[in-house]
Design an enzyme around this catalytic site. Sequence first.
Site, PDB file in Angstrom:
ATOM      1  N   MET A  74      24.806   8.442   2.452  1.00 46.79           N
ATOM      2  CA  MET A  74      24.672   9.702   3.175  1.00 46.79           C
ATOM      3  C   MET A  74      24.959   9.491   4.660  1.00 46.79           C
ATOM      4  SD  MET A  74      24.358  12.819   2.567  1.00 46.79           S
ATOM      5  CE  MET A  74      23.391  13.446   1.197  1.00 46.79           C
ATOM      6  N   LYS A  81     -17.382  -0.264   5.839  1.00 43.42           N
ATOM      7  CA  LYS A  81     -17.882  -1.213   4.836  1.00 43.42           C
ATOM      8  C   LYS A  81     -19.399  -1.123   4.670  1.00 43.42           C
ATOM      9  CE  LYS A  81     -17.362  -5.866   3.143  1.00 43.42           C
ATOM     10  NZ  LYS A  81     -16.789  -7.216   3.333  1.00 43.42           N
ATOM     11  N   GLU A 129       0.812  -1.230   0.000  1.00 38.03           N
ATOM     12  CA  GLU A 129       0.000   0.000   0.000  1.00 38.03           C
ATOM     13  C   GLU A 129       0.839   1.272   0.000  1.00 38.03           C
ATOM     14  OE1 GLU A 129      -0.617  -2.611   1.942  1.00 38.03           O
ATOM     15  OE2 GLU A 129      -2.737  -3.135   1.832  1.00 38.03           O
TER      16      GLU A 129
END
Lengths: 163, 564
Positions: free
Chosen positions: B476, B160, B48
């Site tokens: 980094m 829902k 997601e």
Amino acid sequence: MRHIISLLMENESGALSRVAGLFSARGYNIESLSVAPTEDPTLSRMTIVTRGSDDVIEQITKQLNKLIDVVKVQDLTEGGHIERELMLVKVRASGEHREEMKRMSDIFRGRIIDVTDKTYTIELTGTVSKLNAFLGALESDAILEVVRTGASGIGRGDRIMRV
Amino acid sequence: MTGAEIVVRCLQAEGVAYVFGYPGGAVLNIYDEIYKQDQFKHVLVRHEQAAVHAADAYARATGRVGVALVTSGPGATNAITGIATAYMDSIPLVVLTGQVPTAAIGMDAFQEVDTVGISRPCVKHNFLVKDVRELASTIKKAFYIAATGRPGPVVVDIPKDVTQQSCPFEYPAEIRMRSYNPTYRGHAGQIRRAVQMLLEAKRPMIYTGGGVILGDAAEQVTELTRLLGFPVTNTLMGLGGYPAPDPLFLGMLGMHGTFEANMAMQHCDVLLAVGARFDDRVIGNPKHFAKEARRIIHIDVDPSSISKRVKVDVPIVGDVAQVLDEIIRQIKAGSERPDQAALKAWWAQIELWRSQDCLKYERSETVIKPQYVIEKLYEVTGGDAYVTSDVGQHQMWAAQYYPFNKPRRWINSGGLGTMGVGLPYAMGVQLAFPEAKVVCVTGEGSIQMNIQELSTCMQEKLPIKIVLLNNRYLGMVRQWQEFFYEERYAESYVDALPDFVKLAEAYGHVGMTIERPQDVEPALRDAFGKYKDRLVFMNFVTDPHENVYPMIPAGKGLSEMILV
């Protein structure tokens, strides 16, 4: 500097947590916060007492304005205003203290609203400093319980905040 | 009409082209309606987080609102990083999240999480829809809020049962909210003051940020800069806001900005800030910045961005394009022009700073320099690619060595600095522009944070080119450890890397490993030539010791740069 910020916001569930969340997320302090619906049930009025430098207060008002549910923001301390807070104090009122308590309540224009043979419950309204002064005037072991609403504020005279 | 159908009809009414998502129990009704229609396409991601990033990149590249759809509970929590990333960079998104049925809310139901509560600090606004009759107007509001004012992500949490219930459908043509009215027109008096200040400047500087990209004001920035002959710099988020190859452009400013941009920023007497917010990576320490006196004009659509970190003399709240148009109009209408002698002296000073050539680096015949790969990438793509990046050294090199000519071509996570955005960003851009060259510049740390999306790329046949600058270190982090932690490289060496060629091939793509400098250009040419229609994963094995220069250490000021 102490500031009293008034806001009008949509009376939606979760609106309070948006304001509280903003203050905690950005590290602003809240001395007190009071909120309730207005005469228009779709709007809530909130009074927040906070402290900060001018820059911080400017950011606070801008950030509050940025919240989608907030309709209006006003820093009451910028102009004439009135603030009031309600306090209920339960005090020991037995023996020789009983008469003394009644007198103290009268001096501060309090009202005794509940009585038992050992206690009084006193209702007191005023500015935050007046309520503090009342508590300071009592002997600390006489105070059994304190509950305060936090300040509510309104502009003086023609200073009106509405939609 | 059912709530699920209403959701789909709303998205159609908004002209949505792509929905990035992942199905689950709470959103099954919505997915069933998506199945029955073909007006917009659903793109199935593999996590997601990537759905939100892809929708975010779609929005960054096109200027339209990106849309993601995820299920309740873990679907929503996985989406949070994507939402926070979009929030920090002010990207317009609508994220639809499923929720357990209203009766189950608060019961610790299966896959229940307080999505509105969890997302509150990282959204522009969010809604929980408890009544199907409010569904259409809420979605309309969500799109309106996401796209207007200072844009941002809006979450709509839909239980829902609301998707099952029915009501008549009517999509509001427009929306009005008494509590939300962004200011677009700048204050006329302030604009006049700004024009006067610009014309009086002896050492002017124009500094523009992401707001110019989001507000489609690159054209105005370019016109104003050329009209006045002023130097201009862009923030990391603002690259492409002014054509980089132009001599008036001083390069990016900030922590890894150019010497000339940072020095000019520090020493200017009038600063015009447009759609930028003086953040810590841009000006470093605000106390150091304030040491030099300068007058500041700040144009921003968000009043809270003005005078937040730096006190401003002329605040102008409004749409950056509209305000700049008005400034340009007033300058053109008047006869007054900036003091040319002063401007000439200022440019002489700037050219002196520029002659430092702060982006020079040691070239090598034996080991691949990461900067060299980006330079070659620029050449091979003719400077015409959409470049997405992840977060780290490679991001800074891409920003420094790929001069962006146009807005919306440079897609990266500036505010939140989210490793793992690069590949899903490339997906969103490639879907928006199927014919465009889309490159993901990444590191071996970042790419593994959303590597599963190689599978989505195969399903959607996306010919993305992945340029992996593989230095075997979290570069980094390693650089900071070298500079500030006496070379104690705690957990920054990445051992046991996968064979990226085999990995790419396992997902059905083309993989290459490039180890010699002379093979860099041929590999890139193959990627954009022979393998034009394929996803090509180029694993460039680069110099592990290379650092990003210049650098302003955190907490230091603009004139305290470490140069090579």
